[in-house]
Design an enzyme around this catalytic site. Sequence first.
Site, PDB file in Angstrom:
ATOM      1  N   ASP A  93       0.852  -1.186   0.000  1.00 49.83           N
ATOM      2  CA  ASP A  93       0.000   0.000   0.000  1.00 49.83           C
ATOM      3  C   ASP A  93       0.892   1.241   0.000  1.00 49.83           C
ATOM      4  O   ASP A  93       2.108   1.151   0.136  1.00 49.83           O
ATOM      5  CB  ASP A  93      -0.984  -0.016   1.165  1.00 49.83           C
ATOM      6  CG  ASP A  93      -0.300  -0.052   2.523  1.00 49.83           C
ATOM      7  OD1 ASP A  93       0.895   0.253   2.592  1.00 49.83           O
ATOM      8  OD2 ASP A  93      -0.980  -0.384   3.514  1.00 49.83           O
ATOM      9  N   SER A  94       0.286   2.400  -0.150  1.00 51.65           N
ATOM     10  CA  SER A  94       1.075   3.615  -0.374  1.00 51.65           C
ATOM     11  C   SER A  94       1.546   4.280   0.911  1.00 51.65           C
ATOM     12  O   SER A  94       2.410   5.143   0.892  1.00 51.65           O
ATOM     13  CB  SER A  94       0.245   4.630  -1.164  1.00 51.65           C
ATOM     14  OG  SER A  94      -0.815   5.125  -0.361  1.00 51.65           O
ATOM     15  N   GLY A  96      -0.530   6.083   2.740  1.00 57.31           N
ATOM     16  CA  GLY A  96      -1.427   7.209   2.998  1.00 57.31           C
ATOM     17  C   GLY A  96      -2.426   6.971   4.108  1.00 57.31           C
ATOM     18  O   GLY A  96      -2.630   7.823   4.969  1.00 57.31           O
ATOM     19  N   PHE A  97      -3.047   5.785   4.123  1.00 53.56           N
ATOM     20  CA  PHE A  97      -4.075   5.508   5.134  1.00 53.56           C
ATOM     21  C   PHE A  97      -3.470   5.489   6.530  1.00 53.56           C
ATOM     22  O   PHE A  97      -4.045   6.033   7.475  1.00 53.56           O
ATOM     23  CB  PHE A  97      -4.767   4.176   4.838  1.00 53.56           C
ATOM     24  CG  PHE A  97      -5.793   3.793   5.864  1.00 53.56           C
ATOM     25  CD1 PHE A  97      -7.046   4.403   5.865  1.00 53.56           C
ATOM     26  CD2 PHE A  97      -5.517   2.860   6.850  1.00 53.56           C
ATOM     27  CE1 PHE A  97      -8.001   4.074   6.823  1.00 53.56           C
ATOM     28  CE2 PHE A  97      -6.464   2.522   7.801  1.00 53.56           C
ATOM     29  CZ  PHE A  97      -7.706   3.130   7.780  1.00 53.56           C
ATOM     30  N   ASP A 147      -2.465   8.387  -1.916  1.00 58.82           N
ATOM     31  CA  ASP A 147      -3.746   9.085  -1.891  1.00 58.82           C
ATOM     32  C   ASP A 147      -4.042   9.573  -0.481  1.00 58.82           C
ATOM     33  O   ASP A 147      -3.336   9.254   0.469  1.00 58.82           O
ATOM     34  CB  ASP A 147      -4.876   8.170  -2.379  1.00 58.82           C
ATOM     35  CG  ASP A 147      -5.151   7.013  -1.412  1.00 58.82           C
ATOM     36  OD1 ASP A 147      -4.208   6.596  -0.703  1.00 58.82           O
ATOM     37  OD2 ASP A 147      -6.278   6.516  -1.384  1.00 58.82           O
ATOM     38  N   GLN A 190     -11.553   7.404  -5.155  1.00 56.78           N
ATOM     39  CA  GLN A 190     -12.079   7.988  -3.920  1.00 56.78           C
ATOM     40  C   GLN A 190     -13.417   8.667  -4.216  1.00 56.78           C
ATOM     41  O   GLN A 190     -13.913   8.606  -5.331  1.00 56.78           O
ATOM     42  CB  GLN A 190     -11.065   8.976  -3.322  1.00 56.78           C
ATOM     43  CG  GLN A 190      -9.790   8.329  -2.794  1.00 56.78           C
ATOM     44  CD  GLN A 190     -10.002   7.508  -1.523  1.00 56.78           C
ATOM     45  OE1 GLN A 190     -11.096   7.468  -0.965  1.00 56.78           O
ATOM     46  NE2 GLN A 190      -8.955   6.857  -1.056  1.00 56.78           N
ATOM     47  N   GLY A 217     -11.369   4.186   0.395  1.00 57.29           N
ATOM     48  CA  GLY A 217     -12.234   5.021   1.216  1.00 57.29           C
ATOM     49  C   GLY A 217     -13.492   4.357   1.717  1.00 57.29           C
ATOM     50  O   GLY A 217     -14.437   5.029   2.131  1.00 57.29           O
ATOM     51  N   ASP A 267      -7.907  -7.391   0.988  1.00 57.15           N
ATOM     52  CA  ASP A 267      -6.947  -7.596   2.070  1.00 57.15           C
ATOM     53  C   ASP A 267      -7.613  -7.191   3.372  1.00 57.15           C
ATOM     54  O   ASP A 267      -8.487  -6.330   3.377  1.00 57.15           O
ATOM     55  CB  ASP A 267      -5.672  -6.760   1.870  1.00 57.15           C
ATOM     56  CG  ASP A 267      -5.891  -5.306   2.290  1.00 57.15           C
ATOM     57  OD1 ASP A 267      -5.504  -4.955   3.433  1.00 57.15           O
ATOM     58  OD2 ASP A 267      -6.472  -4.515   1.514  1.00 57.15           O
ATOM     59  N   CYS A 305     -12.815 -28.691   7.773  1.00 54.52           N
ATOM     60  CA  CYS A 305     -11.588 -27.936   7.505  1.00 54.52           C
ATOM     61  C   CYS A 305     -10.379 -28.875   7.566  1.00 54.52           C
ATOM     62  O   CYS A 305     -10.301 -29.744   8.434  1.00 54.52           O
ATOM     63  CB  CYS A 305     -11.447 -26.814   8.529  1.00 54.52           C
ATOM     64  SG  CYS A 305      -9.973 -25.800   8.300  1.00 54.52           S
ATOM     65  N   CYS A 307      -7.124 -27.702   7.806  1.00 52.13           N
ATOM     66  CA  CYS A 307      -5.947 -27.026   8.371  1.00 52.13           C
ATOM     67  C   CYS A 307      -5.419 -27.829   9.560  1.00 52.13           C
ATOM     68  O   CYS A 307      -6.138 -28.645  10.133  1.00 52.13           O
ATOM     69  CB  CYS A 307      -6.302 -25.594   8.786  1.00 52.13           C
ATOM     70  SG  CYS A 307      -7.048 -25.466  10.428  1.00 52.13           S
ATOM     71  N   CYS A 310      -7.555 -27.946  12.820  1.00 54.04           N
ATOM     72  CA  CYS A 310      -8.756 -28.784  12.779  1.00 54.04           C
ATOM     73  C   CYS A 310      -8.412 -30.257  12.591  1.00 54.04           C
ATOM     74  O   CYS A 310      -9.126 -31.138  13.091  1.00 54.04           O
ATOM     75  CB  CYS A 310      -9.671 -28.320  11.647  1.00 54.04           C
ATOM     76  SG  CYS A 310     -10.352 -26.665  11.918  1.00 54.04           S
ATOM     77  N   HIS A 336      -5.625 -21.491  10.927  1.00 53.12           N
ATOM     78  CA  HIS A 336      -7.006 -21.873  10.609  1.00 53.12           C
ATOM     79  C   HIS A 336      -7.744 -20.739   9.899  1.00 53.12           C
ATOM     80  O   HIS A 336      -8.419 -20.967   8.875  1.00 53.12           O
ATOM     81  CB  HIS A 336      -7.782 -22.257  11.876  1.00 53.12           C
ATOM     82  CG  HIS A 336      -9.254 -22.310  11.632  1.00 53.12           C
ATOM     83  ND1 HIS A 336      -9.878 -23.381  11.041  1.00 53.12           N
ATOM     84  CD2 HIS A 336     -10.224 -21.358  11.826  1.00 53.12           C
ATOM     85  CE1 HIS A 336     -11.168 -23.111  10.896  1.00 53.12           C
ATOM     86  NE2 HIS A 336     -11.403 -21.896  11.366  1.00 53.12           N
TER      87      HIS A 336
END
Length: 376
Positions: A93-94, A96-97, A147, A190, A217, A267, A305, A307, A310, A336
């Site tokens: 990511d950039s 910014g957030f 951004d 945005q 956003g 994500d 499951c 994994c 489990c 899991h």
Amino acid sequence: MTQRFQFSVGATDGKARTGVIDTPRGQIRTPAFMPVGTAATVKAMLPENVRDTGADILLGNTYHLMLRPGAERIHRLGGLHRFMNWQRPILTDSGGFQVMSLADLRKLTEQGVTFRSHVDGSKHTLTPERSMEIQRLLGSDIVMCFDECPALPADRARIAESMRLSMRWAQRSRDAFGDRPGHALFGIQQGGLERDLREQSAEALTAIGFDGYAVGGLAVGEGQQAMFACLDHAPGMLPADKPRYLMGVGKPDDIVGAVARGIDMFDCVLPSRSGRTAQALTRRGAVNLRNARHAEDPRPLDEACTCPACRNYCRGYLHHVVRSGEIIAAMLLTWHNLHYYQDLMQGLRTAIAESRLQDFIRGFHALRAEGDIDQV
């Protein structure tokens, strides 16, 4: 293996689509969920185990990595892939957030953002150009343009001003990114919940031209109903021949609803963070392993499951290691949860390919509505 970045749509079902992003470091099957490796690690997991869950790509965080250990150091040590021992694609990511949400004493100007680190109070300036430089030093395969993301709720004038600033920064990001064969730059739409501002943003980004487009956003406090109302139109404003990425989302039902509305990439820290706080995310919803009801339960967390949590351990054991504060609790529950998310993505991809997405969604919600299995 391809030396270019390219996206191909394989099948569609309504607005949903399944496809493949080809990169020099391998293919990304879409819809895709990217586990978050904030500081060059998916917490409580080894990289090869993250891959075992079915993940094709990870997310790294520009803000955290620039502060510690520093992009220049990572570059000297061979780049982010080598540094964290993950040889498949990485999206960064950039920053910014995180500047907006974590940094202290930040000052926003046309040029960029000046802020003090939440780690040690040191002063930094992040601009579109510097964000592109950091992400180049990291060596990520997919780079996000810089951004500004205002927290919601915000008034329309503030959202419009922020969106237009982000579009000017998008052009500067594009210019600074330059020509990097095999690497991709994504623009970020945005405009808050305002349909016309989303449209203006999409037009500006498309005119600049990017390898993929994110819907930014959202998932910032507006609620699922408002988010879905925005996603009913926002993805369709973006080029259909490029990947569409919904940033920071989300909960399993958020993902299912967004896939049905045309989103390709996601994500979220939820599966790994929940794993460290005794929350298992299952086909029947969230299960809190702290609860005493699990103490003498010999059954697996989820019988369907595969994994290790489990397959090899019972609920009674998971309850015990959670209550005892053992490190293996975070390891097993994170594994899991990540496995569950990748299983969900595979289920969505298969359902779209077989034109039965609506049946899949009905089954998904019906099982969650039943809730956890009865106590022993």
